[in-house]
Design a protein around this motif. Structure first.
Motif, PDB file in Angstrom:
ATOM      1  N   PRO A 127     -14.132 -17.572   4.269  1.00  0.00           N
ATOM      2  CA  PRO A 127     -15.133 -18.472   4.868  1.00  0.00           C
ATOM      3  C   PRO A 127     -14.741 -18.811   6.304  1.00  0.00           C
ATOM      4  CG  PRO A 127     -13.685 -19.687   3.399  1.00  0.00           C
ATOM      5  CD  PRO A 127     -13.285 -18.238   3.280  1.00  0.00           C
ATOM      6  N   ASN A 184     -20.753 -24.223  -0.550  1.00  0.00           N
ATOM      7  CA  ASN A 184     -21.521 -24.210   0.693  1.00  0.00           C
ATOM      8  C   ASN A 184     -20.660 -23.730   1.851  1.00  0.00           C
ATOM      9  OD1 ASN A 184     -23.636 -25.203  -0.726  1.00  0.00           O
ATOM     10  ND2 ASN A 184     -23.430 -27.334  -0.022  1.00  0.00           N
ATOM     11  N   GLY A 185     -21.198 -22.803   2.629  1.00  0.00           N
ATOM     12  CA  GLY A 185     -20.429 -22.319   3.760  1.00  0.00           C
ATOM     13  C   GLY A 185     -20.953 -20.998   4.271  1.00  0.00           C
ATOM     14  N   LEU A 186     -20.267 -20.549   5.296  1.00  0.00           N
ATOM     15  CA  LEU A 186     -20.607 -19.255   5.895  1.00  0.00           C
ATOM     16  C   LEU A 186     -19.410 -18.340   5.705  1.00  0.00           C
ATOM     17  CD1 LEU A 186     -22.662 -17.644   7.610  1.00  0.00           C
ATOM     18  CD2 LEU A 186     -21.458 -18.480   9.647  1.00  0.00           C
ATOM     19  N   TYR A 187     -19.640 -17.215   5.102  1.00  0.00           N
ATOM     20  CA  TYR A 187     -18.562 -16.293   4.747  1.00  0.00           C
ATOM     21  C   TYR A 187     -18.748 -14.969   5.494  1.00  0.00           C
ATOM     22  CZ  TYR A 187     -18.228 -19.491   0.750  1.00  0.00           C
ATOM     23  OH  TYR A 187     -18.115 -20.604  -0.051  1.00  0.00           O
ATOM     24  N   VAL A 201     -21.977 -10.698   5.950  1.00  0.00           N
ATOM     25  CA  VAL A 201     -21.955 -12.139   6.144  1.00  0.00           C
ATOM     26  C   VAL A 201     -22.821 -12.760   5.053  1.00  0.00           C
ATOM     27  CG1 VAL A 201     -23.864 -11.976   7.823  1.00  0.00           C
ATOM     28  CG2 VAL A 201     -22.410 -14.005   7.785  1.00  0.00           C
ATOM     29  N   LEU A 249     -24.370 -16.650   3.690  1.00  0.00           N
ATOM     30  CA  LEU A 249     -24.552 -18.079   3.881  1.00  0.00           C
ATOM     31  C   LEU A 249     -24.941 -18.693   2.540  1.00  0.00           C
ATOM     32  CD1 LEU A 249     -24.923 -20.609   5.716  1.00  0.00           C
ATOM     33  CD2 LEU A 249     -27.329 -19.935   5.920  1.00  0.00           C
ATOM     34  N   GLN A 290     -25.968 -22.310   0.873  1.00  0.00           N
ATOM     35  CA  GLN A 290     -26.352 -23.691   1.133  1.00  0.00           C
ATOM     36  C   GLN A 290     -27.035 -24.228  -0.116  1.00  0.00           C
ATOM     37  OE1 GLN A 290     -25.563 -25.583   3.901  1.00  0.00           O
ATOM     38  NE2 GLN A 290     -26.307 -27.211   2.544  1.00  0.00           N
ATOM     39  N   THR A 346     -28.647 -18.786  -1.423  1.00  0.00           N
ATOM     40  CA  THR A 346     -27.651 -17.842  -0.909  1.00  0.00           C
ATOM     41  C   THR A 346     -28.371 -16.693  -0.222  1.00  0.00           C
ATOM     42  OG1 THR A 346     -26.182 -18.337  -2.760  1.00  0.00           O
ATOM     43  CG2 THR A 346     -25.723 -16.334  -1.510  1.00  0.00           C
ATOM     44  N   GLY A 387     -27.435 -13.090   2.146  1.00  0.00           N
ATOM     45  CA  GLY A 387     -26.372 -12.227   2.660  1.00  0.00           C
ATOM     46  C   GLY A 387     -26.938 -11.037   3.395  1.00  0.00           C
TER      47      GLY A 387
END
Lengths: 447, 196
Positions: free
Chosen positions: A219, A229-232, A292, A294, A296, A300, A302
């Motif tokens: 992440p 929750n996050g950006l990977y 990538v 996201l 939230q 989800t 990608g």
């Protein structure tokens, strides 16, 4: 039927399924089949072949569902294998081609009916008509592209956020193009015209390599602890070792004269340029996957690009085969040997999204695969007690809408899945309905 | 006269194109390949009626002997047909109209077919038809040859040679025979089963 024929049928089916499993993964999961073939990305190591960044996304609670599809379509095929002997009265090229276009993993509820009727060819000194009758629909209306990719099985070892692994790579693509005039003559029984060009071409590319993969996913925003929750992001560098390569660019053409069967000879042109390399002439290559994701809340999304700028170096042998119009003999000439050549491994892109709308899981994806074909899938699933209801739709490579539906019945730690889905992967492009049966393992599901 | 074989190479590419379809088509168990060949179109000599010179009246009738209407023409078929399919039957049909202005008589029409290495006139005719001339009464004749194994074998070739002859016999009494003979149809229907 001879036992050897059954073995050949089984091996052929497994090979077909193996090489097309990436493109038609719904065949391998009855759950996904019932949801229109949509990619279900729940995070963790099982999701990373499609998008490497999903490796870093914590698994969604209760999503530990592993689904399998049973090869129920192989059973009737083994009971009555298609004949591969041209001298056999039951031999049917039409049936064999259709099996190649759509591997018979599931049960075909309404297999395409082989068109019946005679084919009539009318010949006069200045007339030629080929009336294929009901088989006209078997002549492809568009250019025909067949392709398959195989990147499994992959053996991965994770070390923290990083990982290493090995996997095979097999990529095959075959484009068949029928010239417009020849297509009209065969598909619409149009009379062959004087002073007209008729042509068809075939371009084949196939390559096999071994892959050593090194990568990491983590992440970059959020994604700490239990909070998904996050950006990977993730990336996977690949070192490739070429094992075999071949490409063929063949074209056959002829032009009619003032009279179709007149005294002036018609020049038939057939030329095939070939490049190939054996394992000893395979070189090193490189490639990259990146993705990538996201997350939230329940939502989800990608995006991944695989085999970006992937290339393999080879030392190829180049030949040209041509037809001598006078003698009718084919001649192959070696143009060069040990020629340095770099092949491209076609890239692919995938966009995935999923969310939960109350008890309903909704997912969608869009693929631009490594054969430049764009497909899309969308599906939904809802559990009501021990029963799962599924529905989905997809746009196939020809942008035709296909529909699917299915049910799952929870039986302790497993669920019995049944699904139906339409497709048009046959010569006549008839809409077929497949029935799939499989199981899901539900270790983490409480209901 | 042996035809110039090189001039008929044109059949090969068309055959190749058709084999593209044949591979798919005759490879299917439920289809026969029916090929209709207009043989008449390959014989420019028969495109117009044969107007023969008057045959005088002689006791017993004068026989002109066998004369060639078509000396030796080549008919192009589909190359590789026998590789892709099995010829099950060839039906040959000859249609003619015998018209007499004066007199009476008969004509024996013979059709010879051979492979490219054989002079057709050295073989047994595959069709022999006798037509009758009677002034003012045209005689329309149709002859169908079916199930001839030699004919079946000949049409396995990508090209065949064809010759057509006439043998007139004039009147024994009355007016001399004047008239014409027109071939209005000469074709073959080949039925081939799948082989590939």
């Amino acid at each position: 039927m001879r036992p050897s024929n059954r073995i050949l049928t089984l091996l052929g089916t497994l090979a077909l399924v193996a090489v097309v499993s990436d493109a038609h993964a719904q065949m391998m999961s009855t759950r996904r089949m019932g949801m229109g073939g949509v990619q279900l990305m729940h995070g963790g190591t099982g999701s990373d072949p499609v998008n490497v960044a999903y490796r870093a996304v914590p698994r969604e609670p209760g999503s530990d569902m592993h689904s399998f599809s049973l090869p129920v379509g192989v059973i009737p095929l083994l009971q009555d294998p298609p004949s591969t002997d041209p001298d056999d009265s039951t031999f049917s090229a039409w049936e064999l081609i259709n099996l190649g276009l759509h591997a018979p993993w599931n049960i075909a509820l309404n297999p395409p009916t082989e068109p019946e009727g005679d084919i009539t060819v009318t010949i006069a000194r200045n007339e030629l008509i080929v009336d294929l009758g009901a088989l006209q629909t078997s002549i492809p209306q568009n250019d025909l592209t067949l392709g398959a990719s195989l990147r499994a099985p992959a053996f991965i070892w994770g070390v923290g956020r990083g990982f290493v692994g090995v996997a095979p790579l097999l990529n095959v693509r075959d484009e068949f193009k029928l010239g417009a005039s020849l297509r009209e003559a065969l598909r619409e029984a149009q009379p062959f015209q004087t002073n007209t060009d008729y042509d068809f071409s075939n371009r084949f590319t196939g390559q096999a390599a071994g892959q050593l993969m090194v990568g990491a996913a983590f992440p970059i925003l959020g994604g700490q602890g239990e909070n998904r929750n996050g950006l990977y992001v993730g990336a996977r560098a690949k070192l490739l070792r070429g094992l075999a390569y071949s490409d063929v660019d063949a074209r056959a053409a002829f032009s009619t004269n003032d009279t179709l069967f007149g005294s002036q000879p018609i020049d038939l042109g057939y030329t095939a340029y070939t490049r190939y390399a054996e394992p000893s002439n395979g070189g090193w290559g490189r490639g990259l996957d990146a993705g990538v994701v996201l997350v939230q809340g329940p939502f989800t999304i990608g995006l991944a690009a695989n085999d970006i700028a992937s290339r393999i170096d080879w030392k190829v042998k180049e030949t040209v085969t041509s037809l001598d119009a006078v003698t009718g003999n084919y001649t192959t000439i070696t143009l060069a040997e040990n020629v340095a050549y770099t092949s491209d491994v076609p890239d692919s892109w995938v966009l995935t999204a999923s969310t939960r709308l109350g008890p309903v899981l909704v997912a969608a994806d869009a693929f631009r695969d490594d054969h430049d074909e764009i497909t899309g899938h969308a599906g939904a699933e809802i559990w009501t007690g021990p029963l799962a209801l599924r529905a989905g739709a997809s746009l196939d490579a020809r942008q035709r809408m296909q529909l699917a539906g299915g049910v799952g019945l929870k039986l302790g730690p497993i669920a019995l899945d049944v699904a139906v889905a339409t497709h048009q992967q046959n010569l006549a492009e008839e809409r077929e309905l497949d029935l799939g049966i499989g199981f899901s393992l539900l270790p983490g599901r409480s209901n | 006269m042996r035809p110039d074989l090189k001039s008929f190479r044109g059949a090969r590419p068309i055959g190749a194109a058709l084999l593209l379809a044949a591979a798919l088509v005759t490879g299917c168990a439920k289809h026969d390949l029916v090929m209709r060949v207009d043989l008449l179109s390959f014989t420019p000599e028969l495109q117009s009626p044969f107007v023969f010179p008057p045959v005088p009246v002689t006791p017993g009738g004068l026989a002109t002997g066998e004369q060639a209407l078509v000396d030796d023409d080549v008919v192009s078929l589909i190359e590789g047909l026998s590789d892709a399919s099995t010829i099950e039957n060839v039906s040959f049909r000859l249609r003619s109209v015998a018209t007499a202005i004066t007199g009476t008589g008969t004509d024996t029409l013979r059709v010879y077919v051979s492979d490219m290495l054989t002079d057709p006139r050295t073989t047994v005719p595959i069709a022999t038809d006798i037509v009758t001339f009677q002034a003012g009464v045209p005689d329309t004749s149709q002859l169908v040859i079916d199930g001839n194994t030699r004919l079946n074998d000949l049409f396995k070739n990508s090209q065949i040679r064809i010759s057509v002859t006439t043998s007139l016999r004039g009147p024994a009494a009355g007016a001399p025979l004047e008239g014409s003979l027109e071939i209005i149809g000469m074709d073959a229907v080949i039925v081939a089963g799948r082989k590939l």
